[in-house]
Design an enzyme around this catalytic site. Sequence first.
Site, PDB file in Angstrom:
ATOM      1  N   THR A 182       0.975  -1.090   0.028  1.00 56.17           N
ATOM      2  CA  THR A 182       0.059   0.007  -0.096  1.00 56.17           C
ATOM      3  C   THR A 182       0.817   1.245  -0.107  1.00 56.17           C
ATOM      4  O   THR A 182       1.987   1.185   0.448  1.00 56.17           O
ATOM      5  CB  THR A 182      -1.050   0.215   1.375  1.00 56.17           C
ATOM      6  N   GLU A 328      -6.058  -3.950  -1.451  1.00 57.65           N
ATOM      7  CA  GLU A 328      -6.344  -4.925  -0.696  1.00 57.65           C
ATOM      8  C   GLU A 328      -7.559  -5.905  -1.573  1.00 57.65           C
ATOM      9  O   GLU A 328      -7.798  -7.051  -1.132  1.00 57.65           O
ATOM     10  CB  GLU A 328      -7.041  -4.590   0.530  1.00 57.65           C
ATOM     11  N   LYS A 438     -16.408  16.814  10.547  1.00 62.89           N
ATOM     12  CA  LYS A 438     -17.559  16.701  11.365  1.00 62.89           C
ATOM     13  C   LYS A 438     -17.681  18.264  12.101  1.00 62.89           C
ATOM     14  O   LYS A 438     -16.679  18.404  13.013  1.00 62.89           O
ATOM     15  CB  LYS A 438     -17.118  15.628  12.445  1.00 62.89           C
ATOM     16  N   TRP A 443     -22.139  15.675   9.721  1.00 63.45           N
ATOM     17  CA  TRP A 443     -20.999  15.220   8.891  1.00 63.45           C
ATOM     18  C   TRP A 443     -21.158  16.060   7.531  1.00 63.45           C
ATOM     19  O   TRP A 443     -22.304  16.477   7.088  1.00 63.45           O
ATOM     20  CB  TRP A 443     -20.940  13.817   8.206  1.00 63.45           C
TER      21      TRP A 443
END
Length: 534
Positions: A182, A328, A438, A443
């Site tokens: 990654t 992944e 937030k 949100w």
Amino acid sequence: MIRSTMPRVALSVNHLLERAGRLFPQSEIVSRMPDKSLVRHSNAELYRRARQLAAALLEAGLKKGDRVATLCWNHYAHLECYFGIPAAGGVMHTLNLRLSPDEIAWIANHACDRFLVVDDVLLPLLERFRAAAKLERILVVPLTGAPVKAPDLSYEVFIERAPKDFVYVPHDEDDAVSMCYTSGTTGRPKGVVYSHRSTLLHTLAVGATASCAIRGDDTVCPVVPMFHANAWGMPYCCAMVGARLVLPGPHLAPADLIELFNSEKVTIAFGVPTIWLGILQLLDSDPQHHRLPSGMRMLIGGAALPETVVRGFARHGAKVVVGWGMTETSPVASVSGTKAELLEIDEDERFRRAAMAGVPLPLIEARLVGDDGSERPWDGVSLGELQVRGPFVTGGYHEMPFDVEKFTADGFLRTGDVAAIDPHAFIRIADRIKDLVKSGGEWISSVDMEGHLMAHAAILEAAVIAMPDPKWGERPLACVVLKPGARATAEELRQHLAPHFASWQLPERIEFIEAIPRTSTGKFWKAKLRERYR
């Protein structure tokens, strides 16, 4: 009880090499060299040379499961590594040449790479970490024709000296075939190891998805680097169906790519949004001089894509297909497209859906999970963390303890993406969990705000980040890059956003910057922006 009469035959990447060489020997592989000349090979040559590479590696002492690293651009020799290293029982490990030398050395050592295949044009990069990496042998691909200096060995000489007889090294379908780390924007990079089985199933799943499936008469150009999640599996897909393959080498500037698309009559190309944003800007700036091949398709993934980009390419006669996935997930896990019940939707709805992450691929299970651990409904509105499970989704990381924060007890990968899924199974990525703003307990989606900002005629790129605020906890900060010669004010951009957001969601602060920092895979690096403005 009745038993199946089907014999158990192990899935193998070697089958794809055999298929390419025996069923599609005349299919062409075009590689653009550092000097921009084009070198042409056939699948028959790929078949011969990949097996020579395998034989040479075995002669050099490669043992089953040993790692062979590559530090290469997209070209014929890198493609030979995709098939030749597994044929010898080895594990191909693609090193990301856009990482820092220290990171590359750490990754090579963590993976226990024995051999390295490297482009001669990348030798200056190698010299910056050679002493730190525990590599036994270095094979240099002489793309420029310059002589290879000892103790390194020319890749061409290495495979020419290979024993004539070669037999594939026996393996189980769950044996490792390749690995990729990654990008490591938070902490050390983590290694994902793909098996023969997972790679074959991923290839079949992508090929079974009509909106991104490659046909035998396609000319395919993977702009996405072959060191990034195995070029999204496209080399394997091309080998499976016999498609013509065009590899762009190190020349990824918009004008260079457009020229290559046209000269080689590319029908489908793959890449991250930042590549396509630059191409679209060039097409819009001079449509008489810069054009795409008629009817060209493109799969765009790696980050959220504004709807305006989909509409922009449609103006130039190109069709955009959006995909979603991660290292992944091998990496493609969902793709946009059409469904029978949506054939009659209007143009606006088609463009809106085309920019979504699409429908999960075959064999992929998806769900949304809220903060309280409950599963969210597929109503297109309810948000939750996107979690996925399947035979080509990893269940852990190489040489790392099991991470309960990353994987659930029932085998789902916690992607870190906040999403909604509608009744038609279309996924809409709202944000990364770490990138949500937030504010006052509510949100704000940075992805939505970025998309609307980039719909403004003056804006080339936009990234929205959360900044600490003593009253509201966090407030959005918008960082925007203007198109060359364009002008805009912060108040003008707020007015542009106003119809799409509540007044309390609008950013008080808008920064005009020259460029948005990017990760090694071309995504916006928001962590760097947060550091800059904290």
